[in-house]
Scaffold this active site. Structure first.
Site, PDB file in Angstrom:
ATOM      1  N   GLY A  11      36.024  40.140  35.755  1.00 61.85           N
ATOM      2  CA  GLY A  11      37.237  39.602  36.430  1.00 61.85           C
ATOM      3  C   GLY A  11      37.320  38.209  36.450  1.00 61.85           C
ATOM      4  O   GLY A  11      36.250  37.314  36.417  1.00 61.85           O
ATOM      5  N   VAL A  13      37.608  36.565  39.440  1.00 67.28           N
ATOM      6  CA  VAL A  13      36.821  36.364  40.720  1.00 67.28           C
ATOM      7  C   VAL A  13      35.385  36.326  40.313  1.00 67.28           C
ATOM      8  O   VAL A  13      34.533  35.466  40.504  1.00 67.28           O
ATOM      9  CB  VAL A  13      37.376  36.880  41.749  1.00 67.28           C
ATOM     10  CG1 VAL A  13      36.382  36.557  42.794  1.00 67.28           C
ATOM     11  CG2 VAL A  13      38.676  36.541  42.063  1.00 67.28           C
ATOM     12  N   ARG A  98      37.841  45.029  55.342  1.00 64.52           N
ATOM     13  CA  ARG A  98      38.229  43.687  56.210  1.00 64.52           C
ATOM     14  C   ARG A  98      38.835  43.913  57.646  1.00 64.52           C
ATOM     15  O   ARG A  98      38.377  43.053  58.371  1.00 64.52           O
ATOM     16  CB  ARG A  98      39.322  42.899  55.375  1.00 64.52           C
ATOM     17  CG  ARG A  98      38.834  42.296  54.126  1.00 64.52           C
ATOM     18  CD  ARG A  98      40.136  41.745  53.405  1.00 64.52           C
ATOM     19  NE  ARG A  98      39.720  41.072  51.954  1.00 64.52           N
ATOM     20  CZ  ARG A  98      40.377  40.846  51.092  1.00 64.52           C
ATOM     21  NH1 ARG A  98      41.702  41.190  51.133  1.00 64.52           N
ATOM     22  NH2 ARG A  98      39.686  40.254  49.977  1.00 64.52           N
ATOM     23  N   CYS A 129      42.090  35.972  49.536  1.00 70.97           N
ATOM     24  CA  CYS A 129      42.351  34.652  49.004  1.00 70.97           C
ATOM     25  C   CYS A 129      43.126  33.772  49.543  1.00 70.97           C
ATOM     26  O   CYS A 129      43.172  32.441  49.619  1.00 70.97           O
ATOM     27  CB  CYS A 129      42.220  34.437  47.286  1.00 70.97           C
ATOM     28  SG  CYS A 129      43.644  35.206  46.667  1.00 70.97           S
ATOM     29  N   GLN A 155      52.066  31.761  45.899  1.00 70.34           N
ATOM     30  CA  GLN A 155      50.809  32.391  45.404  1.00 70.34           C
ATOM     31  C   GLN A 155      50.987  32.367  43.635  1.00 70.34           C
ATOM     32  O   GLN A 155      51.813  33.046  43.171  1.00 70.34           O
ATOM     33  CB  GLN A 155      50.562  33.627  46.004  1.00 70.34           C
ATOM     34  CG  GLN A 155      50.427  33.522  47.413  1.00 70.34           C
ATOM     35  CD  GLN A 155      50.005  34.746  47.961  1.00 70.34           C
ATOM     36  OE1 GLN A 155      50.435  35.298  49.371  1.00 70.34           O
ATOM     37  NE2 GLN A 155      49.427  35.717  47.516  1.00 70.34           N
ATOM     38  N   SER A 158      47.360  34.283  39.062  1.00 72.53           N
ATOM     39  CA  SER A 158      45.911  34.715  39.026  1.00 72.53           C
ATOM     40  C   SER A 158      45.624  35.365  40.254  1.00 72.53           C
ATOM     41  O   SER A 158      44.485  36.141  39.838  1.00 72.53           O
ATOM     42  CB  SER A 158      45.126  33.378  38.805  1.00 72.53           C
ATOM     43  OG  SER A 158      45.529  32.489  39.887  1.00 72.53           O
ATOM     44  N   GLY A 159      46.137  35.632  41.220  1.00 75.51           N
ATOM     45  CA  GLY A 159      46.023  36.511  42.266  1.00 75.51           C
ATOM     46  C   GLY A 159      46.046  37.907  42.002  1.00 75.51           C
ATOM     47  O   GLY A 159      45.288  38.728  42.615  1.00 75.51           O
ATOM     48  N   HIS A 241      47.208  28.243  44.996  1.00 72.80           N
ATOM     49  CA  HIS A 241      47.979  28.789  45.791  1.00 72.80           C
ATOM     50  C   HIS A 241      48.558  27.391  46.640  1.00 72.80           C
ATOM     51  O   HIS A 241      47.879  26.487  46.805  1.00 72.80           O
ATOM     52  CB  HIS A 241      47.409  29.936  46.650  1.00 72.80           C
ATOM     53  CG  HIS A 241      47.409  31.197  46.287  1.00 72.80           C
ATOM     54  ND1 HIS A 241      47.479  31.437  44.862  1.00 72.80           N
ATOM     55  CD2 HIS A 241      46.882  32.449  46.686  1.00 72.80           C
ATOM     56  CE1 HIS A 241      47.611  32.800  44.783  1.00 72.80           C
ATOM     57  NE2 HIS A 241      47.034  33.236  45.595  1.00 72.80           N
ATOM     58  N   ASN A 310      42.788  29.302  44.335  1.00 76.62           N
ATOM     59  CA  ASN A 310      42.945  30.649  45.275  1.00 76.62           C
ATOM     60  C   ASN A 310      41.555  31.472  44.326  1.00 76.62           C
ATOM     61  O   ASN A 310      41.006  32.130  45.201  1.00 76.62           O
ATOM     62  CB  ASN A 310      43.941  31.195  44.799  1.00 76.62           C
ATOM     63  CG  ASN A 310      44.401  31.676  43.131  1.00 76.62           C
ATOM     64  OD1 ASN A 310      44.778  30.436  42.438  1.00 76.62           O
ATOM     65  ND2 ASN A 310      44.504  32.585  42.747  1.00 76.62           N
TER      66      ASN A 310
END
Length: 333
Positions: A11, A13, A98, A129, A155, A158-159, A241, A310
């Site tokens: 991916g 990231v 989280r 992110c 944003q 790509s997020g 972002h 981001n």
């Protein structure tokens, strides 16, 4: 030296994590790229090397000391416990853990003390992110006694991953060619448009991304009661972002002092005579800066424009910085 795995390596990231591990010369004897069956027989770059992607359902976690998960919630919930059962330390970039009070949520520039005392087999969560650069910008301002935060996020696609990048590109080309295009990633057309909702709405009308910003920020900054009003917007930009931030504080505001606090914390502060007076998401992409411009005040409110990459800064770099901090602390010995 240790061995590590990057889960979700194919991916956006994951590729950025591998790039940063190589660039920063993380002391790993061997790095494994791990992902799902859709990436079978594929490779990813790691410095000058091409790594074969190992299949997640066949991978033996007992072979590594550290696993960096950047593969999403469902993968994290299934495979993080398996990795930890094999004694592996895990850094997870997903929302799965989280808000778990038993799992530290860490941005080293904000709350590195949360890593103290961790041992092999620990689990560390890293924020959304959209949250990480914002938390980095707000942390130096906490001594001014925040009373209310209002933020609008802009944003990039790509997020939402590689397919979102492809959808924006395809729709843009189709519109110029006067062809019809489909919406598959986003509910409405993203090209030449803005989408003022990211994620499902809850019963209060708050979108998933907005709730993530509120809850993760409060936890990171240890400001459990801070009123946070967030509006998250998807914009037709590929990478980078941006945030429009208004922070009301109790203390008197000295903008010179505010800028000094931000610079001392490692942020890049752009003045009116630099870079045209502001930094755009495009300019923030491809580097490690968290960029602040348009810094000003209105009464007891500090206002500024924030921009960052981001994928690189908001996600991948934070994972790598956590890994570096844990390595220096001797967690993997």
């Amino acid at each position: 030296m240790m061995q590590l795995a990057v889960v979700g390596a194919a991916g956006l990231v994951g590729q950025s994590v591998l790039e940063l591990l190589a660039q920063r010369q993380f002391p790993a004897e061997r790095v494994f790229a791990v992902d799902g069956p859709e990436h079978e027989a594929s490779t990813v770059s790691y410095g000058n090397l091409e790594l074969d992607i190992r299949q997640l359902d066949e991978f033996g976690f007992e072979n590594v000391a550290l696993a960096i998960f950047v593969a999403g919630d469902s993968v994290a919930r299934e495979y993080v416990p398996q990795a930890r059962a094999a004694g592996v330390t895990v850094i997870d970039f997903s929302s799965a853990f989280r808000l778990d009070a038993e799992v530290p949520l860490v941005v080293p520039a904000v709350n590195a003390e949360q890593l103290a005392g961790l041992e092999a087999g620990a689990l560390v969560a890293v924020p959304n992110c959209t949250v990480t650069p914002l938390a980095m910008a707000l942390r130096p301002l906490l001594p001014l006694q925040p009373k209310r935060l209002t933020v609008a996020t802009y944003q990039s696609v790509s997020g939402s991953g590689q397919k979102a990048l492809e959808e924006l590109a395809e729709q843009t080309t189709a519109l110029f060619s006067q062809r019809e295009s489909e919406n598959t990633v986003f509910e409405k057309r993203i090209a030449f448009n803005v989408l003022p909702q990211i994620g499902a709405l809850d019963e209060d009308g708050m979108a998933e991304e907005e709730r993530s910003i509120m809850l993760e920020l409060r936890r990171l900054l240890q400001q459990a009661e801070l009123p946070i009003e967030a509006t998250a917007v998807r914009v037709p930009v590929f990478f980078g972002h941006a945030w429009a931030v208004s922070l009301e504080v109790a203390a008197d505001i000295d903008l010179v002092q505010v800028k000094n606090r931000l610079v001392a914390a490692g942020l890049q502060c752009v003045t009116a005579d630099q870079h045209g007076g502001h930094i755009t998401p495009m300019e923030a992409t491809g580097n490690d800066g968290v960029w602040i411009s348009r810094l000003r005040k209105a009464g007891n409110t500090i206002q500024f424009w924030l921009a960052a990459d981001n994928v690189r800064v908001g996600a991948a770099l934070n994972c790598v910085l956590v890994a570096e901090a844990m390595y220096k602390a001797g967690v993997f010995e």
